[in-house]
Write an enzyme that holds these catalytic residues in place. Structure first.
Site, PDB file in Angstrom:
ATOM      1  N   TYR A   1       0.867  -1.189   0.000  1.00  0.00           N
ATOM      2  CA  TYR A   1       0.000   0.000   0.000  1.00  0.00           C
ATOM      3  C   TYR A   1       0.893   1.225   0.000  1.00  0.00           C
ATOM      4  O   TYR A   1       1.741   1.377   0.888  1.00  0.00           O
ATOM      5  CB  TYR A   1      -0.876  -0.060   1.246  1.00  0.00           C
ATOM      6  CG  TYR A   1      -1.773   1.129   1.504  1.00  0.00           C
ATOM      7  CD1 TYR A   1      -3.014   1.219   0.889  1.00  0.00           C
ATOM      8  CD2 TYR A   1      -1.412   2.118   2.412  1.00  0.00           C
ATOM      9  CE1 TYR A   1      -3.868   2.279   1.163  1.00  0.00           C
ATOM     10  CE2 TYR A   1      -2.256   3.176   2.689  1.00  0.00           C
ATOM     11  CZ  TYR A   1      -3.477   3.260   2.062  1.00  0.00           C
ATOM     12  OH  TYR A   1      -4.309   4.307   2.338  1.00  0.00           O
TER      13      TYR A   1
ATOM     14  N   ILE B   1       7.265   1.882   2.911  1.00  0.00           N
ATOM     15  CA  ILE B   1       6.334   0.943   2.284  1.00  0.00           C
ATOM     16  C   ILE B   1       6.679  -0.485   2.716  1.00  0.00           C
ATOM     17  O   ILE B   1       7.721  -1.029   2.357  1.00  0.00           O
ATOM     18  CB  ILE B   1       6.353   1.072   0.748  1.00  0.00           C
ATOM     19  CG1 ILE B   1       6.094   2.531   0.352  1.00  0.00           C
ATOM     20  CG2 ILE B   1       5.334   0.123   0.143  1.00  0.00           C
ATOM     21  CD1 ILE B   1       4.817   3.132   0.905  1.00  0.00           C
TER      22      ILE B   1
ATOM     23  N   GLY C   1     -10.248  -0.432   7.640  1.00  0.00           N
ATOM     24  CA  GLY C   1     -10.003  -1.840   7.928  1.00  0.00           C
ATOM     25  C   GLY C   1      -8.574  -2.105   8.351  1.00  0.00           C
ATOM     26  O   GLY C   1      -8.323  -2.936   9.232  1.00  0.00           O
ATOM     27  N   GLY C   2      -7.624  -1.409   7.715  1.00  0.00           N
ATOM     28  CA  GLY C   2      -6.224  -1.595   8.076  1.00  0.00           C
ATOM     29  C   GLY C   2      -5.945  -1.220   9.516  1.00  0.00           C
ATOM     30  O   GLY C   2      -5.125  -1.868  10.195  1.00  0.00           O
ATOM     31  N   ARG C   3      -6.612  -0.197   9.998  1.00  0.00           N
ATOM     32  CA  ARG C   3      -6.421   0.211  11.393  1.00  0.00           C
ATOM     33  C   ARG C   3      -6.929  -0.863  12.355  1.00  0.00           C
ATOM     34  O   ARG C   3      -6.318  -1.097  13.403  1.00  0.00           O
ATOM     35  CB  ARG C   3      -7.125   1.548  11.632  1.00  0.00           C
ATOM     36  CG  ARG C   3      -6.379   2.707  11.010  1.00  0.00           C
ATOM     37  CD  ARG C   3      -7.188   3.979  10.855  1.00  0.00           C
ATOM     38  NE  ARG C   3      -6.354   4.996  10.225  1.00  0.00           N
ATOM     39  CZ  ARG C   3      -6.813   6.071   9.597  1.00  0.00           C
ATOM     40  NH1 ARG C   3      -8.128   6.270   9.518  1.00  0.00           N
ATOM     41  NH2 ARG C   3      -5.981   6.931   9.045  1.00  0.00           N
TER      42      ARG C   3
ATOM     43  N   GLY D   1      12.154  -8.632  34.525  1.00  0.00           N
ATOM     44  CA  GLY D   1      13.430  -8.157  35.057  1.00  0.00           C
ATOM     45  C   GLY D   1      14.477  -8.110  33.951  1.00  0.00           C
ATOM     46  O   GLY D   1      14.181  -7.808  32.794  1.00  0.00           O
ATOM     47  N   GLY D   2      15.711  -8.433  34.320  1.00  0.00           N
ATOM     48  CA  GLY D   2      16.795  -8.399  33.343  1.00  0.00           C
ATOM     49  C   GLY D   2      16.588  -9.338  32.180  1.00  0.00           C
ATOM     50  O   GLY D   2      17.046  -9.072  31.060  1.00  0.00           O
TER      51      GLY D   2
ATOM     52  N   GLU E   1      -0.473   3.240   9.719  1.00  0.00           N
ATOM     53  CA  GLU E   1      -1.909   3.288   9.411  1.00  0.00           C
ATOM     54  C   GLU E   1      -2.562   4.551   9.987  1.00  0.00           C
ATOM     55  O   GLU E   1      -3.741   4.566  10.332  1.00  0.00           O
ATOM     56  CB  GLU E   1      -2.653   2.040   9.931  1.00  0.00           C
ATOM     57  CG  GLU E   1      -2.012   0.706   9.564  1.00  0.00           C
ATOM     58  CD  GLU E   1      -2.105   0.361   8.098  1.00  0.00           C
ATOM     59  OE1 GLU E   1      -1.872   1.272   7.278  1.00  0.00           O
ATOM     60  OE2 GLU E   1      -2.383  -0.794   7.770  1.00  0.00           O
TER      61      GLU E   1
END
Length: 381
Positions: free
Chosen positions: A123, A157, A240-242, A339-340, A363
């Site tokens: 897209y 892209i 829709g992509g969102r 933690g670590g 998006e």
């Protein structure tokens, strides 16, 4: 995900997708991230389950699923790898745009190979100088006889270089959104090239590059929809992509939460399991509650989009903003709970944090989501 809220078909869809994510995504996600490897062969396996054309009508080779089904798919896929799930969401957005706005000849020409993921799709809206202000894009498409000639650069892209098809927004008219049209560009079209791979914080299992159009000549049948409708097509695709990216945030965060539960159950401090410490249990409870709230909003927005509710764009923006912020926050807290060990690549949580961070940007940034929601609230005043 509460199975009692799903239909039998949706539950079966989730189970099948989860098996795929656990078998084909999760075991390799860290290696793909480290090696910056784009697993096209695995994407084609996903297409074998119908995941290459989730929203495409069945007669065009797709699965014909609803948006409410789709968000379940992408959340589940992202529990295995948010980067690959995110690319699949974008590919499906493009396939839907061609199915919804293309004519019969265009659907017959491109959708079978897109649904099989023999061809991948990208897209192309964002430009180096036009990100959030997408209507200010400068890529031009000039009509010359029966052709259009496209010149410009698209930025950030996903899938660029690997994808065969690119839905490109270009200016055919004057300034503003009404001057934008949508075109389908093929990777093999003369004049199309790509920038170098971007070096990124996350989403390393898929390529991100510039798409450069240097006098790309297209026959008029590459126009998607009508002249001047490109911006509308782009924005409707993004609704829709969102939702797809919101769902991917939920899936990644769900995986991070699950890892936290396992880690806290296995670790001891001061003579008892960390999982038995009330302060840590409260953190886990908050994380689970916030994810459940975000999931409910994503489902509400998906159902609104399915029924054509005029409030759907605002709900999709709300869902994207809330779910991506929540997903990142949950993943970040999961890292802290490790933690670590959370900071080590081998445990996978830091990868989820890196992958989910970009969901707050792509998006449409979450600042732009607030603009969309606020506009809907205040337009009557």
């Amino acid at each position: 995900m509460t199975s009692t809220l799903l239909t039998e078909d949706q539950q079966a869809l989730v189970e099948t997708t989860l098996d795929f994510a656990q078998d084909h995504l999760a075991p390799h996600a860290l290696d793909w991230d480290r090696d910056k490897h784009f697993p096209v062969d695995v994407l084609r396996k996903a297409a074998g389950l119908g995941l290459g054309g989730v929203y495409v009508r069945e007669e065009s080779g797709g699965s014909g699923l609803t948006r409410a089904d789709g968000v379940l798919v992408f959340e589940t896929l992202a529990s295995g790898c948010p980067s690959i799930a995110g690319y699949l969401s974008i590919h499906n957005m493009v396939a839907w745009m061609i199915d919804h706005y293309g004519d019969d000849a265009q659907r017959d020409r491109w959708l079978p190979r897109l649904c099989a993921m023999d061809d991948l799709a990208s897209y192309c809206l964002t430009e180096p100088g036009a990100g959030s202000d997408a209507a200010a894009l400068r890529t031009r498409a000039v009509r010359e006889g029966d052709d259009y000639v496209l010149t410009g650069v698209k930025q950030f892209i996903s899938g660029a270089g690997a994808s065969q098809l690119y839905v490109v927004m270009a200016r055919t008219g004057g300034n503003g959104p009404d001057g934008v049209s949508a075109f389908v560009v093929d990777k093999d079209d003369p004049g199309l090239s790509f920038g170098p791979d971007e070096r990124k914080m996350g989403w390393n299992a898929q390529p991100t590059r510039q798409v450069v159009l240097d006098g790309v000549r297209l026959p008029a049948d590459r126009l998607l929809g009508r002249e001047g409708h490109g911006f509308r097509i782009a924005m409707n695709g993004l609704n829709g992509g969102r939702l797809g990216i919101a769902a991917c945030s939920l899936g990644g965060a769900r995986s991070a939460l699950s890892s936290s539960l396992t880690h806290l159950a296995d670790r001891e401090a001061f003579g008892r399991r960390l999982l038995d410490a009330q302060a840590l249990r409260f953190r886990l409870a908050d994380m689970a509650t916030e994810l459940a709230a975000a999931r409910a909003l994503v489902q509400q927005a998906a159902q609104a989009l399915d029924r054509g509710d005029p409030q759907a764009p605002q709900l999709c923006a709300m869902a994207k903003r809330f779910a991506t912020d929540t997903g990142y926050s949950v993943a970040d807290r999961a890292l802290q709970l490790h933690g670590g060990y959370g900071y080590l690549s081998d445990y996978g949580v830091e990868k989820i944090v890196r992958d989910l961070r970009v969901h707050q940007i792509l998006e449409g940034t979450n600042e732009i989501m607030r603009v969309i929601v606020a506009r809907g609230l205040t337009e009557a005043f």
